[in-house]
Design a protein around this motif. Structure first.
Motif, PDB file in Angstrom:
ATOM      1  N   SER A 164     -26.978 -73.463 -33.086  1.00  0.00           N
ATOM      2  CA  SER A 164     -26.784 -73.085 -34.484  1.00  0.00           C
ATOM      3  C   SER A 164     -27.387 -74.160 -35.374  1.00  0.00           C
ATOM      4  N   GLY A 165     -27.608 -73.820 -36.643  1.00  0.00           N
ATOM      5  CA  GLY A 165     -28.337 -74.716 -37.527  1.00  0.00           C
ATOM      6  C   GLY A 165     -27.656 -76.045 -37.770  1.00  0.00           C
ATOM      7  N   ASN A 166     -26.319 -76.011 -37.942  1.00  0.00           N
ATOM      8  CA  ASN A 166     -25.550 -77.216 -38.268  1.00  0.00           C
ATOM      9  C   ASN A 166     -26.075 -77.919 -39.515  1.00  0.00           C
ATOM     10  N   ARG A 167     -26.619 -77.147 -40.435  1.00  0.00           N
ATOM     11  CA  ARG A 167     -27.194 -77.677 -41.676  1.00  0.00           C
ATOM     12  C   ARG A 167     -27.341 -76.521 -42.654  1.00  0.00           C
ATOM     13  N   PRO A 168     -27.600 -76.808 -43.926  1.00  0.00           N
ATOM     14  CA  PRO A 168     -27.869 -75.734 -44.886  1.00  0.00           C
ATOM     15  C   PRO A 168     -29.173 -75.013 -44.549  1.00  0.00           C
ATOM     16  N   PHE A 169     -29.316 -73.826 -45.086  1.00  0.00           N
ATOM     17  CA  PHE A 169     -30.551 -73.065 -44.928  1.00  0.00           C
ATOM     18  C   PHE A 169     -31.677 -73.729 -45.723  1.00  0.00           C
ATOM     19  N   LEU A 170     -32.852 -73.771 -45.123  1.00  0.00           N
ATOM     20  CA  LEU A 170     -34.051 -74.189 -45.843  1.00  0.00           C
ATOM     21  C   LEU A 170     -34.806 -72.984 -46.382  1.00  0.00           C
ATOM     22  N   LEU A 171     -34.783 -71.899 -45.599  1.00  0.00           N
ATOM     23  CA  LEU A 171     -35.430 -70.645 -45.973  1.00  0.00           C
ATOM     24  C   LEU A 171     -34.447 -69.507 -45.746  1.00  0.00           C
ATOM     25  N   ALA A 172     -34.483 -68.522 -46.614  1.00  0.00           N
ATOM     26  CA  ALA A 172     -33.580 -67.389 -46.468  1.00  0.00           C
ATOM     27  C   ALA A 172     -33.824 -66.644 -45.164  1.00  0.00           C
ATOM     28  N   SER A 173     -35.063 -66.638 -44.667  1.00  0.00           N
ATOM     29  CA  SER A 173     -35.391 -65.902 -43.448  1.00  0.00           C
ATOM     30  C   SER A 173     -34.699 -66.483 -42.214  1.00  0.00           C
ATOM     31  N   GLU A 174     -34.183 -67.725 -42.318  1.00  0.00           N
ATOM     32  CA  GLU A 174     -33.404 -68.279 -41.200  1.00  0.00           C
ATOM     33  C   GLU A 174     -32.152 -67.460 -40.945  1.00  0.00           C
ATOM     34  N   LEU A 175     -31.795 -66.625 -41.893  1.00  0.00           N
ATOM     35  CA  LEU A 175     -30.644 -65.742 -41.725  1.00  0.00           C
ATOM     36  C   LEU A 175     -30.810 -64.853 -40.493  1.00  0.00           C
TER      37      LEU A 175
END
Length: 266
Positions: A164-175
Protein backbone atom coordinates in the motif's frame (compact mmCIF):
# COMPACT_ATOMS: atom_id res chain seq x y z
CA UNK A 1 37.35 -24.92 -69.85
CA UNK A 2 37.91 -21.23 -70.51
CA UNK A 3 34.15 -20.66 -70.83
CA UNK A 4 33.64 -22.38 -67.51
CA UNK A 5 36.33 -20.20 -65.89
CA UNK A 6 34.82 -17.06 -67.37
CA UNK A 7 31.40 -18.14 -66.06
CA UNK A 8 32.79 -18.69 -62.57
CA UNK A 9 34.53 -15.29 -62.70
CA UNK A 10 31.30 -13.62 -63.79
CA UNK A 11 29.32 -15.22 -61.00
CA UNK A 12 32.00 -14.22 -58.49
CA UNK A 13 31.92 -10.64 -59.76
CA UNK A 14 28.14 -10.53 -59.48
CA UNK A 15 28.30 -11.86 -55.90
CA UNK A 16 30.89 -9.21 -54.98
CA UNK A 17 28.69 -6.49 -56.48
CA UNK A 18 25.60 -7.84 -54.68
CA UNK A 19 27.46 -7.92 -51.36
CA UNK A 20 28.75 -4.38 -51.91
CA UNK A 21 25.29 -3.10 -52.81
CA UNK A 22 23.77 -4.81 -49.77
CA UNK A 23 26.44 -3.32 -47.50
CA UNK A 24 25.91 0.13 -49.02
CA UNK A 25 22.13 -0.11 -48.52
CA UNK A 26 22.66 -1.26 -44.93
CA UNK A 27 24.99 1.67 -44.24
CA UNK A 28 22.52 4.06 -45.85
CA UNK A 29 19.64 2.73 -43.73
CA UNK A 30 21.75 2.94 -40.56
CA UNK A 31 22.80 6.49 -41.38
CA UNK A 32 19.19 7.48 -42.06
CA UNK A 33 18.08 5.88 -38.78
CA UNK A 34 20.81 7.72 -36.87
CA UNK A 35 19.86 11.02 -38.50
CA UNK A 36 16.18 10.44 -37.70
CA UNK A 37 17.02 9.44 -34.12
CA UNK A 38 19.21 12.51 -33.69
CA UNK A 39 16.37 14.66 -35.03
CA UNK A 40 13.92 13.15 -32.55
CA UNK A 41 16.34 13.66 -29.64
CA UNK A 42 16.91 17.26 -30.70
CA UNK A 43 13.15 17.87 -30.93
CA UNK A 44 12.60 16.27 -27.54
CA UNK A 45 15.26 18.43 -25.89
CA UNK A 46 13.92 21.54 -27.62
CA UNK A 47 10.34 20.73 -26.64
CA UNK A 48 11.25 20.15 -22.99
CA UNK A 49 13.13 23.44 -22.82
CA UNK A 50 10.20 25.32 -24.34
CA UNK A 51 7.65 23.58 -22.11
CA UNK A 52 9.66 24.23 -18.95
CA UNK A 53 9.98 27.86 -19.98
CA UNK A 54 6.22 28.11 -20.50
CA UNK A 55 5.65 26.50 -17.09
CA UNK A 56 7.86 29.11 -15.42
CA UNK A 57 6.01 31.89 -17.25
CA UNK A 58 2.63 30.56 -16.06
CA UNK A 59 3.92 30.12 -12.51
CA UNK A 60 5.22 33.69 -12.34
CA UNK A 61 1.96 35.01 -13.79
CA UNK A 62 -0.11 33.20 -11.16
CA UNK A 63 2.28 34.15 -8.35
CA UNK A 64 1.86 37.81 -9.20
CA UNK A 65 -1.89 37.67 -9.86
CA UNK A 66 -3.58 39.99 -7.33
CA UNK A 67 -6.56 37.73 -6.59
CA UNK A 68 -6.68 34.09 -7.69
CA UNK A 69 -10.45 34.07 -7.11
CA UNK A 70 -10.86 36.54 -9.96
CA UNK A 71 -9.21 34.91 -12.96
CA UNK A 72 -10.26 36.09 -16.44
CA UNK A 73 -12.53 33.09 -17.05
CA UNK A 74 -15.57 31.80 -15.18
CA UNK A 75 -15.10 28.04 -15.54
CA UNK A 76 -12.82 25.54 -13.82
CA UNK A 77 -10.65 25.20 -16.93
CA UNK A 78 -9.37 28.12 -18.96
CA UNK A 79 -9.93 28.26 -22.72
CA UNK A 80 -6.94 26.92 -24.70
CA UNK A 81 -4.35 29.67 -25.05
CA UNK A 82 -2.17 29.54 -28.20
CA UNK A 83 1.45 30.60 -27.73
CA UNK A 84 4.39 30.91 -30.09
CA UNK A 85 7.89 30.62 -28.61
CA UNK A 86 10.91 30.68 -30.90
CA UNK A 87 8.64 29.89 -33.83
CA UNK A 88 7.16 26.80 -32.13
CA UNK A 89 3.40 26.59 -31.52
CA UNK A 90 2.28 25.77 -27.97
CA UNK A 91 -1.22 25.29 -26.56
CA UNK A 92 -1.73 26.01 -22.86
CA UNK A 93 -4.68 25.58 -20.51
CA UNK A 94 -5.01 26.02 -16.76
CA UNK A 95 -7.35 24.12 -14.44
CA UNK A 96 -8.47 25.21 -10.99
CA UNK A 97 -7.95 22.07 -8.88
CA UNK A 98 -10.26 23.43 -6.18
CA UNK A 99 -13.12 22.42 -8.48
CA UNK A 100 -12.36 18.80 -7.55
CA UNK A 101 -12.59 16.71 -4.38
CA UNK A 102 -9.17 16.29 -2.74
CA UNK A 103 -8.53 12.58 -2.14
CA UNK A 104 -5.86 13.41 0.43
CA UNK A 105 -8.50 15.02 2.66
CA UNK A 106 -9.60 11.48 3.51
CA UNK A 107 -6.35 11.06 5.47
CA UNK A 108 -7.53 13.42 8.20
CA UNK A 109 -7.41 11.81 11.62
CA UNK A 110 -10.52 13.72 12.69
CA UNK A 111 -13.46 14.87 10.61
CA UNK A 112 -12.43 13.16 7.35
CA UNK A 113 -15.09 13.95 4.70
CA UNK A 114 -16.04 10.30 4.22
CA UNK A 115 -19.76 10.99 3.84
CA UNK A 116 -19.11 13.70 1.25
CA UNK A 117 -16.86 11.36 -0.74
CA UNK A 118 -19.41 8.54 -0.60
CA UNK A 119 -22.09 10.96 -1.82
CA UNK A 120 -19.78 12.10 -4.63
CA UNK A 121 -19.19 8.50 -5.73
CA UNK A 122 -22.93 7.79 -5.70
CA UNK A 123 -23.82 10.95 -7.66
CA UNK A 124 -21.05 10.52 -10.22
CA UNK A 125 -21.75 6.80 -10.61
CA UNK A 126 -25.53 6.92 -10.67
CA UNK A 127 -25.70 5.80 -14.31
CA UNK A 128 -23.46 2.84 -13.49
CA UNK A 129 -25.61 1.95 -10.43
CA UNK A 130 -22.78 2.71 -8.00
CA UNK A 131 -24.19 3.18 -4.50
CA UNK A 132 -23.08 5.37 -1.59
CA UNK A 133 -22.10 2.32 0.50
CA UNK A 134 -19.54 1.46 -2.17
CA UNK A 135 -18.14 4.96 -1.79
CA UNK A 136 -17.91 4.47 1.97
CA UNK A 137 -16.03 1.20 1.51
CA UNK A 138 -13.70 2.84 -0.98
CA UNK A 139 -13.09 5.77 1.38
CA UNK A 140 -12.08 3.32 4.14
CA UNK A 141 -9.72 1.54 1.70
CA UNK A 142 -8.23 4.90 0.65
CA UNK A 143 -7.59 5.87 4.26
CA UNK A 144 -5.93 2.51 4.86
CA UNK A 145 -3.81 2.83 1.66
CA UNK A 146 -2.45 6.22 2.83
CA UNK A 147 -1.93 5.26 6.49
CA UNK A 148 1.80 4.65 7.16
CA UNK A 149 0.88 2.55 10.20
CA UNK A 150 -0.95 -0.11 8.19
CA UNK A 151 -0.06 -2.46 5.38
CA UNK A 152 -3.06 -4.47 4.20
CA UNK A 153 -1.87 -8.00 3.20
CA UNK A 154 -4.34 -7.99 0.29
CA UNK A 155 -1.79 -5.99 -1.71
CA UNK A 156 0.94 -8.57 -1.11
CA UNK A 157 -1.31 -11.27 -2.58
CA UNK A 158 -1.44 -9.51 -5.95
CA UNK A 159 0.58 -10.60 -8.95
CA UNK A 160 3.14 -9.13 -8.81
CA UNK A 161 3.03 -8.38 -5.06
CA UNK A 162 2.54 -4.74 -4.06
CA UNK A 163 2.52 -2.62 -0.96
CA UNK A 164 0.00 0.00 0.00
CA UNK A 165 1.09 3.58 -0.54
CA UNK A 166 1.66 4.52 3.11
CA UNK A 167 1.70 8.15 1.93
CA UNK A 168 -0.63 10.76 0.43
CA UNK A 169 -1.64 10.50 -3.21
CA UNK A 170 0.60 12.25 -5.72
CA UNK A 171 -1.76 11.62 -8.64
CA UNK A 172 -5.47 10.89 -8.59
CA UNK A 173 -4.91 7.91 -10.92
CA UNK A 174 -3.12 6.11 -8.06
CA UNK A 175 -6.66 5.46 -6.86
CA UNK A 176 -6.67 2.54 -9.30
CA UNK A 177 -4.18 0.77 -7.03
CA UNK A 178 -6.55 0.88 -4.05
CA UNK A 179 -8.36 -2.34 -3.18
CA UNK A 180 -12.03 -2.20 -4.21
CA UNK A 181 -11.54 0.35 -6.98
CA UNK A 182 -13.08 -0.69 -10.30
CA UNK A 183 -12.71 0.58 -13.84
CA UNK A 184 -16.37 1.65 -13.87
CA UNK A 185 -16.00 3.58 -10.64
CA UNK A 186 -12.82 5.31 -11.85
CA UNK A 187 -14.44 6.32 -15.13
CA UNK A 188 -17.33 7.84 -13.18
CA UNK A 189 -15.39 9.84 -10.57
CA UNK A 190 -12.15 10.71 -12.44
CA UNK A 191 -13.42 14.13 -13.64
CA UNK A 192 -14.31 15.11 -10.06
CA UNK A 193 -11.31 14.07 -7.94
CA UNK A 194 -7.72 15.25 -7.60
CA UNK A 195 -4.69 14.80 -5.35
CA UNK A 196 -3.69 18.15 -3.86
CA UNK A 197 -0.99 18.51 -1.18
CA UNK A 198 -2.39 18.70 2.33
CA UNK A 199 -5.62 17.38 3.79
CA UNK A 200 -7.90 20.35 3.14
CA UNK A 201 -10.87 19.88 0.86
CA UNK A 202 -11.34 23.51 -0.10
CA UNK A 203 -13.85 23.68 -2.96
CA UNK A 204 -14.44 26.65 -5.24
CA UNK A 205 -18.21 26.63 -4.82
CA UNK A 206 -18.74 29.21 -7.57
CA UNK A 207 -17.06 27.20 -10.32
CA UNK A 208 -17.10 23.54 -9.20
CA UNK A 209 -19.43 21.17 -11.10
CA UNK A 210 -22.81 20.36 -9.55
CA UNK A 211 -21.71 16.83 -8.61
CA UNK A 212 -18.93 18.18 -6.40
CA UNK A 213 -20.93 21.09 -4.94
CA UNK A 214 -23.91 18.91 -4.10
CA UNK A 215 -21.72 16.25 -2.47
CA UNK A 216 -19.78 18.73 -0.37
CA UNK A 217 -22.89 20.76 0.45
CA UNK A 218 -22.23 23.64 2.84
CA UNK A 219 -19.17 21.98 4.32
CA UNK A 220 -16.76 24.59 3.02
CA UNK A 221 -19.05 26.92 1.13
CA UNK A 222 -17.89 30.52 0.90
CA UNK A 223 -14.32 29.65 1.88
CA UNK A 224 -12.58 30.43 -1.40
CA UNK A 225 -9.93 32.82 -0.12
CA UNK A 226 -7.34 30.05 -0.09
CA UNK A 227 -7.43 29.03 -3.76
CA UNK A 228 -3.93 27.81 -4.32
CA UNK A 229 -3.42 24.83 -6.63
CA UNK A 230 -3.75 24.85 -10.41
CA UNK A 231 -2.87 22.31 -13.08
CA UNK A 232 -1.10 23.48 -16.21
CA UNK A 233 -1.52 21.50 -19.42
CA UNK A 234 0.84 22.23 -22.33
CA UNK A 235 1.29 20.84 -25.83
CA UNK A 236 4.28 21.74 -28.04
CA UNK A 237 3.66 21.08 -31.74
CA UNK A 238 6.94 20.25 -33.46
CA UNK A 239 7.36 18.97 -37.03
CA UNK A 240 7.81 15.28 -36.17
CA UNK A 241 5.41 14.94 -33.23
CA UNK A 242 3.55 16.66 -30.40
CA UNK A 243 5.10 16.85 -26.94
CA UNK A 244 2.95 17.03 -23.79
CA UNK A 245 3.60 18.54 -20.37
CA UNK A 246 1.54 18.54 -17.18
CA UNK A 247 2.37 20.37 -13.95
CA UNK A 248 0.55 21.01 -10.67
CA UNK A 249 1.38 24.53 -9.52
CA UNK A 250 1.33 26.02 -6.03
CA UNK A 251 0.40 29.47 -7.32
CA UNK A 252 0.88 31.78 -4.28
CA UNK A 253 4.25 30.23 -3.45
CA UNK A 254 5.53 30.10 -7.03
CA UNK A 255 6.53 26.44 -7.03
CA UNK A 256 5.80 23.29 -9.00
CA UNK A 257 4.42 20.41 -6.93
CA UNK A 258 4.29 17.67 -9.59
CA UNK A 259 5.67 17.70 -13.12
CA UNK A 260 5.17 15.08 -15.83
CA UNK A 261 6.24 15.07 -19.46
CA UNK A 262 2.95 13.56 -20.51
CA UNK A 263 -0.64 14.65 -21.01
CA UNK A 264 -2.65 15.45 -17.90
CA UNK A 265 -5.03 12.94 -16.38
CA UNK A 266 -8.77 13.26 -16.87
Amino acid sequence: MRRRQRGVALITALLVVAIAVTAAIGMSVRDHTQIQRSGLVFEQDLARSLLLGAEIMALRLLEQWPNLNELPWDTCVSPPVPLVIDGIDLIASLENLHCRFNLNSLARVDDAPVAAFADLVARAGSEANIAAWQGEQLAAAIRDWMDPETDDPVYRLRTPPERSGNRPFLLASELNRVQGMTAEMWEAIAPYVTARPGTDNLIDMERAPDVVRDAVGEQEEGQTEGLRYFRLSLVARLPQRDFFHCAVLDAPNGRTVVREFTSCEN
